[in-house]
Design a protein around this motif. Structure first.
Motif, PDB file in Angstrom:
ATOM      1  N   ASN A 194      11.758   6.716  15.454  1.00 27.73           N
ATOM      2  CA  ASN A 194      11.600   7.936  14.645  1.00 27.73           C
ATOM      3  C   ASN A 194      10.692   8.958  15.312  1.00 27.73           C
ATOM      4  OD1 ASN A 194      12.937   6.895  12.047  1.00 27.73           O
ATOM      5  ND2 ASN A 194      11.445   5.308  12.524  1.00 27.73           N
ATOM      6  N   THR A 195       9.778   8.478  16.128  1.00 28.53           N
ATOM      7  CA  THR A 195       8.811   9.381  16.760  1.00 28.53           C
ATOM      8  C   THR A 195       8.831   9.273  18.280  1.00 28.53           C
ATOM      9  OG1 THR A 195       7.106   7.676  16.654  1.00 28.53           O
ATOM     10  CG2 THR A 195       7.226   9.188  14.781  1.00 28.53           C
ATOM     11  N   GLY A 196       9.712   8.395  18.818  1.00 29.97           N
ATOM     12  CA  GLY A 196       9.759   8.204  20.264  1.00 29.97           C
ATOM     13  C   GLY A 196       8.520   7.491  20.797  1.00 29.97           C
ATOM     14  N   THR A 197       7.871   6.712  19.944  1.00 30.76           N
ATOM     15  CA  THR A 197       6.640   6.013  20.346  1.00 30.76           C
ATOM     16  C   THR A 197       6.945   4.588  20.797  1.00 30.76           C
ATOM     17  OG1 THR A 197       5.382   7.273  18.727  1.00 30.76           O
ATOM     18  CG2 THR A 197       4.375   5.240  19.484  1.00 30.76           C
ATOM     19  N   ALA A 198       6.250   4.143  21.839  1.00 38.35           N
ATOM     20  CA  ALA A 198       6.333   2.745  22.259  1.00 38.35           C
ATOM     21  C   ALA A 198       4.927   2.345  22.668  1.00 38.35           C
ATOM     22  CB  ALA A 198       7.298   2.589  23.430  1.00 38.35           C
ATOM     23  N   MET A 199       4.425   1.250  22.109  1.00 34.06           N
ATOM     24  CA  MET A 199       3.031   0.929  22.412  1.00 34.06           C
ATOM     25  C   MET A 199       2.666  -0.549  22.324  1.00 34.06           C
ATOM     26  SD  MET A 199       1.570   2.771  18.973  1.00 34.06           S
ATOM     27  CE  MET A 199      -0.132   2.718  19.459  1.00 34.06           C
ATOM     28  N   PHE A 200       1.645  -0.924  23.110  1.00 33.49           N
ATOM     29  CA  PHE A 200       1.001  -2.239  23.050  1.00 33.49           C
ATOM     30  C   PHE A 200      -0.284  -2.102  22.222  1.00 33.49           C
ATOM     31  CE2 PHE A 200       3.141  -2.401  27.254  1.00 33.49           C
ATOM     32  CZ  PHE A 200       3.849  -3.576  27.121  1.00 33.49           C
ATOM     33  N   GLU A 201      -1.003  -3.188  22.114  1.00 35.01           N
ATOM     34  CA  GLU A 201      -2.349  -3.260  21.511  1.00 35.01           C
ATOM     35  C   GLU A 201      -2.308  -3.244  19.976  1.00 35.01           C
ATOM     36  OE1 GLU A 201      -5.041  -4.120  22.977  1.00 35.01           O
ATOM     37  OE2 GLU A 201      -4.174  -4.011  24.973  1.00 35.01           O
ATOM     38  N   SER A 202      -2.637  -4.402  19.409  1.00 35.63           N
ATOM     39  CA  SER A 202      -2.515  -4.565  17.954  1.00 35.63           C
ATOM     40  C   SER A 202      -3.306  -3.521  17.158  1.00 35.63           C
ATOM     41  CB  SER A 202      -2.938  -5.980  17.541  1.00 35.63           C
ATOM     42  OG  SER A 202      -4.205  -6.296  18.056  1.00 35.63           O
ATOM     43  N   VAL A 203      -4.527  -3.254  17.561  1.00 31.32           N
ATOM     44  CA  VAL A 203      -5.347  -2.318  16.786  1.00 31.32           C
ATOM     45  C   VAL A 203      -4.762  -0.907  16.872  1.00 31.32           C
ATOM     46  CG1 VAL A 203      -7.623  -1.244  16.594  1.00 31.32           C
ATOM     47  CG2 VAL A 203      -7.444  -3.696  16.993  1.00 31.32           C
ATOM     48  N   ARG A 255       0.869  -1.175   0.000  1.00 28.90           N
ATOM     49  CA  ARG A 255       0.000   0.000   0.000  1.00 28.90           C
ATOM     50  C   ARG A 255       0.905   1.224   0.000  1.00 28.90           C
ATOM     51  NH1 ARG A 255      -2.893   0.509   4.870  1.00 28.90           N
ATOM     52  NH2 ARG A 255      -2.268  -1.413   5.912  1.00 28.90           N
ATOM     53  N   PRO A 256       0.432   2.358  -0.519  1.00 28.21           N
ATOM     54  CA  PRO A 256       1.277   3.556  -0.554  1.00 28.21           C
ATOM     55  C   PRO A 256       1.746   3.926   0.848  1.00 28.21           C
ATOM     56  CG  PRO A 256      -0.754   3.895  -1.795  1.00 28.21           C
ATOM     57  CD  PRO A 256      -0.892   2.585  -1.094  1.00 28.21           C
ATOM     58  N   SER A 257       3.033   4.239   0.973  1.00 27.84           N
ATOM     59  CA  SER A 257       3.561   4.557   2.308  1.00 27.84           C
ATOM     60  C   SER A 257       4.802   5.430   2.198  1.00 27.84           C
ATOM     61  CB  SER A 257       3.919   3.261   3.045  1.00 27.84           C
ATOM     62  OG  SER A 257       5.006   2.626   2.403  1.00 27.84           O
ATOM     63  N   ARG A 258       5.138   6.030   3.328  1.00 30.31           N
ATOM     64  CA  ARG A 258       6.381   6.794   3.481  1.00 30.31           C
ATOM     65  C   ARG A 258       7.388   5.906   4.193  1.00 30.31           C
ATOM     66  NH1 ARG A 258       3.092  11.065   4.721  1.00 30.31           N
ATOM     67  NH2 ARG A 258       2.772  10.179   6.779  1.00 30.31           N
ATOM     68  N   ALA A 259       8.650   5.966   3.800  1.00 28.19           N
ATOM     69  CA  ALA A 259       9.664   5.136   4.463  1.00 28.19           C
ATOM     70  C   ALA A 259      10.122   5.803   5.760  1.00 28.19           C
ATOM     71  CB  ALA A 259      10.850   4.942   3.541  1.00 28.19           C
ATOM     72  N   PRO A 260      10.225   5.041   6.855  1.00 29.38           N
ATOM     73  CA  PRO A 260      10.796   5.621   8.074  1.00 29.38           C
ATOM     74  C   PRO A 260      12.298   5.810   7.905  1.00 29.38           C
ATOM     75  CG  PRO A 260      10.371   3.294   8.382  1.00 29.38           C
ATOM     76  CD  PRO A 260       9.874   3.632   7.012  1.00 29.38           C
ATOM     77  N   ILE A 277      -1.671  -0.158  17.381  1.00 28.21           N
ATOM     78  CA  ILE A 277      -0.423  -0.148  16.604  1.00 28.21           C
ATOM     79  C   ILE A 277      -0.731  -0.042  15.108  1.00 28.21           C
ATOM     80  CG2 ILE A 277       1.637  -1.470  15.979  1.00 28.21           C
ATOM     81  CD1 ILE A 277       1.541  -2.755  18.781  1.00 28.21           C
ATOM     82  N   GLN A 278      -1.717  -0.814  14.652  1.00 33.84           N
ATOM     83  CA  GLN A 278      -2.084  -0.747  13.228  1.00 33.84           C
ATOM     84  C   GLN A 278      -2.513   0.671  12.847  1.00 33.84           C
ATOM     85  OE1 GLN A 278      -4.976  -4.132  13.362  1.00 33.84           O
ATOM     86  NE2 GLN A 278      -4.022  -4.723  11.446  1.00 33.84           N
ATOM     87  N   GLN A 279      -3.318   1.281  13.710  1.00 41.13           N
ATOM     88  CA  GLN A 279      -3.798   2.649  13.412  1.00 41.13           C
ATOM     89  C   GLN A 279      -2.636   3.631  13.422  1.00 41.13           C
ATOM     90  OE1 GLN A 279      -6.874   3.153  16.339  1.00 41.13           O
ATOM     91  NE2 GLN A 279      -8.414   2.071  15.099  1.00 41.13           N
ATOM     92  N   TYR A 280      -1.722   3.449  14.380  1.00 41.96           N
ATOM     93  CA  TYR A 280      -0.547   4.327  14.469  1.00 41.96           C
ATOM     94  C   TYR A 280       0.289   4.222  13.180  1.00 41.96           C
ATOM     95  CZ  TYR A 280       4.204   5.704  15.424  1.00 41.96           C
ATOM     96  OH  TYR A 280       5.450   6.279  15.310  1.00 41.96           O
ATOM     97  N   LEU A 281       0.507   2.996  12.731  1.00 40.98           N
ATOM     98  CA  LEU A 281       1.344   2.790  11.536  1.00 40.98           C
ATOM     99  C   LEU A 281       0.700   3.420  10.311  1.00 40.98           C
ATOM    100  CD1 LEU A 281       2.397  -0.938  12.139  1.00 40.98           C
ATOM    101  CD2 LEU A 281       3.887   1.073  12.247  1.00 40.98           C
ATOM    102  N   GLN A 282      -0.604   3.227  10.172  1.00 37.64           N
ATOM    103  CA  GLN A 282      -1.301   3.793   9.015  1.00 37.64           C
ATOM    104  C   GLN A 282      -1.254   5.329   9.062  1.00 37.64           C
ATOM    105  OE1 GLN A 282      -2.482   2.283   6.273  1.00 37.64           O
ATOM    106  NE2 GLN A 282      -3.024   4.330   5.510  1.00 37.64           N
ATOM    107  N   ARG A 283      -1.483   5.868  10.269  1.00 40.25           N
ATOM    108  CA  ARG A 283      -1.498   7.330  10.454  1.00 40.25           C
ATOM    109  C   ARG A 283      -0.110   7.922  10.176  1.00 40.25           C
ATOM    110  NH1 ARG A 283      -3.536   6.894  15.462  1.00 40.25           N
ATOM    111  NH2 ARG A 283      -1.575   7.311  16.516  1.00 40.25           N
ATOM    112  N   THR A 284       0.913   7.240  10.612  1.00 40.51           N
ATOM    113  CA  THR A 284       2.269   7.788  10.557  1.00 40.51           C
ATOM    114  C   THR A 284       2.953   7.539   9.225  1.00 40.51           C
ATOM    115  OG1 THR A 284       2.374   7.260  12.917  1.00 40.51           O
ATOM    116  CG2 THR A 284       4.435   7.917  11.875  1.00 40.51           C
ATOM    117  N   TYR A 285       2.725   6.363   8.649  1.00 41.21           N
ATOM    118  CA  TYR A 285       3.472   5.996   7.439  1.00 41.21           C
ATOM    119  C   TYR A 285       2.603   5.760   6.204  1.00 41.21           C
ATOM    120  CZ  TYR A 285       7.245   5.675  10.750  1.00 41.21           C
ATOM    121  OH  TYR A 285       8.167   5.985  11.707  1.00 41.21           O
ATOM    122  N   GLY A 286       1.284   5.648   6.394  1.00 40.49           N
ATOM    123  CA  GLY A 286       0.409   5.465   5.234  1.00 40.49           C
ATOM    124  C   GLY A 286       0.256   6.802   4.502  1.00 40.49           C
ATOM    125  N   VAL A 287       0.053   6.741   3.190  1.00 42.34           N
ATOM    126  CA  VAL A 287      -0.189   8.007   2.462  1.00 42.34           C
ATOM    127  C   VAL A 287      -1.465   7.877   1.632  1.00 42.34           C
ATOM    128  CG1 VAL A 287       2.201   8.783   2.320  1.00 42.34           C
ATOM    129  CG2 VAL A 287       1.302   7.282   0.542  1.00 42.34           C
TER     130      VAL A 287
END
Ligand SMILES: N[C@@H](CCC(=O)N[C@@H](CS)C(=O)NCC(=O)O)C(=O)O
Length: 229
Positions: free
Chosen positions: A208-217, A143-148, A219-229
């Motif tokens: 890259n953002t100083g983020t550390a997190m649990f919870e699959s959903v 899917r379209p994304s930005r590289a960390p 994490i998925q939302q974080y990844l899409q928000r941060t790296y999805g385009v």
């Protein structure tokens, strides 16, 4: 939480008969993490990820989903073929294709030399193929994304249905990550628990953002928000 999504991930774990839910006998430990070019939906790649989990090995994952442009060319340049999985072991200067060869190499080099039945019996590909089918294309296409700038880190183990959801997202977004396998009985668990305060995976760290997190959903939302385009 999408119940159907999680449900099919649980079925995928059952299709592989819970393979890699526990670590097996361990041998020599590598000094540096191995590197794996693969994609989550590939049933051959799944065998290798299970072996890495059973052997409690750390690996840099370079996701190569279909249509991906970030690491597919690197894999092809390094190995000469567009074929996955492709394993690179900087500790022994070995690089190889073919999941069965990779699995044998891993158990010979980092285990007790014996490939467990769950990864050597003739029905492995039936279960692994079924796991791919029930996930209905998740972890297959880019899917379209930005590289960390820097790779992320994920604590996970292959058999966990929750971790699978996160790995699929990392794969589709072509985000490279250092995978820390912490299956049951893993000698890596005590250090992980000391680091995060409890035993729970998936656990994602993004330097890259100083983020550390649990919870699959989450994490998925974080990844899409941060790296999805
Ligand atoms: N015999 C090989 C088969 C590997 C294979 O067919 N991989 C497929 C993905 S499941 C592949 O690389 N296809 C090319 C592509 O995705 O571009 C093995 O066991 O590793």
């Amino acid at each position: 939480m999408d119940v159907l999504d999680l449900g099919s991930s649980v079925v995928a774990t059952f299709a592989r008969l819970g393979s890699s839910a526990w670590v097996g006998p361990l041998g020599l430990r590598p000094e540096q993490p191995l590197a794996l070019y693969e994609f989550e939906a590939c049933p051959f790649c799944r065998k290798v990820r299970e072996a890495l989990t059973i052997l409690d090995l750390e690996v840099m994952v370079y996701p190569c989903p279909k249509g991906g442009t970030r690491y597919r060319p690197t894999a092809q340049t390094k190995g000469g073929k567009l074929l996955f999985p492709y394993l690179v072991d900087p500790n022994t200067d070995r690089a190889m294709y073919e999941s069965d060869d990779i699995v044998r190499y891993l158990f010979t080099t980092y285990g007790d030399g014996n490939v467990p039945d769950i990864l050597s019996n003739p029905l492995v590909m039936v279960g692994s193929g079924l796991a791919t089918v029930v996930r209905m294309g998740k972890g297959q296409d880019a899917r379209p994304s930005r590289a960390p700038e820097q790779p992320l880190e994920l604590w996970s183990y292959e058999a966990s249905p929750f971790c699978r959801l996160v790995r699929e997202t990392l794969c589709e977004l072509e985000i490279p990550y250092l995978l820390h396998n912490v299956s049951r009985d893993s000698p890596s668990r005590p250090a992980f628990i000391q680091k995060v305060g409890k035993m729970q995976v998936p656990y994602l760290v993004d330097p890259n953002t100083g983020t550390a997190m649990f919870e699959s959903v989450d994490i998925q939302q974080y990844l899409q928000r941060t790296y999805g385009v």
